[in-house]
Design a protein around this motif. Sequence first.
Motif, PDB file in Angstrom:
ATOM      1  N   PHE A 172       0.793  -0.910   0.086  1.00  0.00           N
ATOM      2  CA  PHE A 172       0.488  -0.105  -0.185  1.00  0.00           C
ATOM      3  C   PHE A 172       1.001   1.525  -0.083  1.00  0.00           C
ATOM      4  O   PHE A 172       1.520   1.377   1.187  1.00  0.00           O
ATOM      5  N   VAL A 173       0.709   2.073  -0.613  1.00  0.00           N
ATOM      6  CA  VAL A 173       1.317   2.932  -1.327  1.00  0.00           C
ATOM      7  C   VAL A 173       0.840   4.232  -1.008  1.00  0.00           C
ATOM      8  O   VAL A 173      -0.075   4.855  -2.129  1.00  0.00           O
ATOM      9  N   THR A 174       0.615   4.794  -0.413  1.00  0.00           N
ATOM     10  CA  THR A 174       0.425   6.149  -0.215  1.00  0.00           C
ATOM     11  C   THR A 174       1.183   8.088  -0.198  1.00  0.00           C
ATOM     12  O   THR A 174       2.545   7.544  -0.144  1.00  0.00           O
ATOM     13  N   PHE A 175       0.597   8.167  -1.322  1.00  0.00           N
ATOM     14  CA  PHE A 175       1.225   9.348  -1.717  1.00  0.00           C
ATOM     15  C   PHE A 175       0.712  10.811  -2.182  1.00  0.00           C
ATOM     16  O   PHE A 175      -0.348  11.137  -2.037  1.00  0.00           O
ATOM     17  N   ASP A 176       1.381  12.193  -1.732  1.00  0.00           N
ATOM     18  CA  ASP A 176       0.969  13.357  -1.944  1.00  0.00           C
ATOM     19  C   ASP A 176       0.655  13.635  -3.816  1.00  0.00           C
ATOM     20  O   ASP A 176       1.434  13.197  -4.372  1.00  0.00           O
ATOM     21  N   THR A 177      -0.511  13.785  -3.904  1.00  0.00           N
ATOM     22  CA  THR A 177      -1.136  14.100  -5.252  1.00  0.00           C
ATOM     23  C   THR A 177      -0.456  14.813  -5.702  1.00  0.00           C
ATOM     24  O   THR A 177      -0.587  15.557  -6.941  1.00  0.00           O
ATOM     25  N   MET A 178      -0.342  16.104  -4.567  1.00  0.00           N
ATOM     26  CA  MET A 178      -0.313  17.510  -5.278  1.00  0.00           C
ATOM     27  C   MET A 178       1.300  18.513  -5.395  1.00  0.00           C
ATOM     28  O   MET A 178       1.462  18.888  -6.070  1.00  0.00           O
ATOM     29  N   HIS A 179       2.106  17.289  -5.243  1.00  0.00           N
ATOM     30  CA  HIS A 179       3.382  17.209  -5.298  1.00  0.00           C
ATOM     31  C   HIS A 179       3.512  17.160  -7.346  1.00  0.00           C
ATOM     32  O   HIS A 179       2.896  16.794  -7.936  1.00  0.00           O
ATOM     33  N   PRO A 180       4.640  18.642  -7.101  1.00  0.00           N
ATOM     34  CA  PRO A 180       4.992  18.710  -8.493  1.00  0.00           C
ATOM     35  C   PRO A 180       5.550  17.970  -9.483  1.00  0.00           C
ATOM     36  O   PRO A 180       4.971  18.177 -10.665  1.00  0.00           O
ATOM     37  N   ASP A 181       6.092  16.835  -9.029  1.00  0.00           N
ATOM     38  CA  ASP A 181       6.501  15.787 -10.041  1.00  0.00           C
ATOM     39  C   ASP A 181       5.295  14.429 -10.361  1.00  0.00           C
ATOM     40  O   ASP A 181       6.051  13.522 -11.175  1.00  0.00           O
ATOM     41  N   VAL A 182       4.181  14.499  -9.254  1.00  0.00           N
ATOM     42  CA  VAL A 182       3.540  13.484  -9.329  1.00  0.00           C
ATOM     43  C   VAL A 182       2.508  13.403 -11.044  1.00  0.00           C
ATOM     44  O   VAL A 182       2.515  14.724 -11.404  1.00  0.00           O
ATOM     45  N   GLU A 183       2.626  12.261 -11.306  1.00  0.00           N
ATOM     46  CA  GLU A 183       1.643  12.151 -12.492  1.00  0.00           C
ATOM     47  C   GLU A 183       1.015  11.405 -12.963  1.00  0.00           C
ATOM     48  O   GLU A 183       1.382   9.961 -12.692  1.00  0.00           O
ATOM     49  N   ILE A 184      -0.145  11.747 -12.319  1.00  0.00           N
ATOM     50  CA  ILE A 184      -1.506  11.366 -12.578  1.00  0.00           C
ATOM     51  C   ILE A 184      -2.712  11.798 -13.450  1.00  0.00           C
ATOM     52  O   ILE A 184      -2.570  12.746 -14.047  1.00  0.00           O
ATOM     53  N   ALA A 185      -3.367  11.169 -13.633  1.00  0.00           N
ATOM     54  CA  ALA A 185      -5.110  11.582 -14.302  1.00  0.00           C
ATOM     55  C   ALA A 185      -5.046  12.549 -14.081  1.00  0.00           C
ATOM     56  O   ALA A 185      -5.068  12.562 -12.881  1.00  0.00           O
ATOM     57  N   ASP A 186      -5.607  13.599 -14.367  1.00  0.00           N
ATOM     58  CA  ASP A 186      -7.107  14.917 -14.477  1.00  0.00           C
ATOM     59  C   ASP A 186      -8.032  14.587 -13.484  1.00  0.00           C
ATOM     60  O   ASP A 186      -7.909  14.541 -12.423  1.00  0.00           O
ATOM     61  N   TRP A 187      -8.539  13.160 -13.496  1.00  0.00           N
ATOM     62  CA  TRP A 187      -9.857  12.620 -13.416  1.00  0.00           C
ATOM     63  C   TRP A 187      -8.884  12.343 -11.898  1.00  0.00           C
ATOM     64  O   TRP A 187     -10.022  12.073 -11.082  1.00  0.00           O
ATOM     65  N   LEU A 188      -7.641  11.701 -11.346  1.00  0.00           N
ATOM     66  CA  LEU A 188      -7.170  10.844 -10.890  1.00  0.00           C
ATOM     67  C   LEU A 188      -7.544  11.719  -9.008  1.00  0.00           C
ATOM     68  O   LEU A 188      -7.470  11.981  -7.966  1.00  0.00           O
ATOM     69  N   SER A 189      -6.499  13.140  -9.731  1.00  0.00           N
ATOM     70  CA  SER A 189      -6.342  14.223  -8.917  1.00  0.00           C
ATOM     71  C   SER A 189      -7.062  14.992  -8.745  1.00  0.00           C
ATOM     72  O   SER A 189      -7.433  15.236  -7.462  1.00  0.00           O
ATOM     73  N   ASP A 190      -8.543  15.232  -9.514  1.00  0.00           N
ATOM     74  CA  ASP A 190      -9.415  15.313  -9.424  1.00  0.00           C
ATOM     75  C   ASP A 190     -10.173  14.820  -7.978  1.00  0.00           C
ATOM     76  O   ASP A 190     -11.361  15.532  -6.835  1.00  0.00           O
ATOM     77  N   ARG A 191      -9.845  13.434  -7.853  1.00  0.00           N
ATOM     78  CA  ARG A 191     -11.574  12.539  -7.266  1.00  0.00           C
ATOM     79  C   ARG A 191      -9.965  12.516  -5.938  1.00  0.00           C
ATOM     80  O   ARG A 191     -10.522  12.331  -4.726  1.00  0.00           O
TER      81      ARG A 191
END
Length: 167
Positions: free
Chosen positions: A41-60
């Motif tokens: 289980f890896v919990t991470f900061d979705t707002m970190h400037p170098d994280v790359e995830i789909a926009d819908w995931l960062s919105d959710r």
Amino acid sequence: MTITNQTIDYGNLMHKAMRGLIFEVLTDIAAKGLPGAHHFFVTFDTMHPDVEIADWLSDRYPGEMTIVIQHQYENLHVTDLGFAITLSFGDTPEPLYIPYDAIKTFVDPSVEFGLRFEHQDDEDDALAPVPLAEDQGPEAPMDEMVEPEAPTAPKEAEVVSLDQFRK
């Protein structure tokens, strides 16, 4: 060695060592696959400037997100700074890139191992263990990190706190 204001910066040294541990574990998994019942289980900061995830995931998941690396993952690629992986969300594969600096917790519940990286406003990052036992509250520290033996029934262990070493 990291020295700040004529003192040894143990917090940053621990973070570097623990991120190195995550790097080594994920590198091995990328090469050989997950052994036995291991999963993460890896919990991470979705707002970190170098994280790359789909926009819908960062919105959710504004702020933080927990992913599970277990049976269904693809394209695990590990670098010195982070890792890329493709996971399925509702049967839709999504590529993710997570830098080690964005990781808040890394847990392998199959062997009761976990790390928590905490940020303090007026100090450098601090490292604290992650609670794993079901009877502990969400803020209780995890049992001492020890090399696990062959799987056996869960057992009690000592709690270790790094607070006494801080100034």
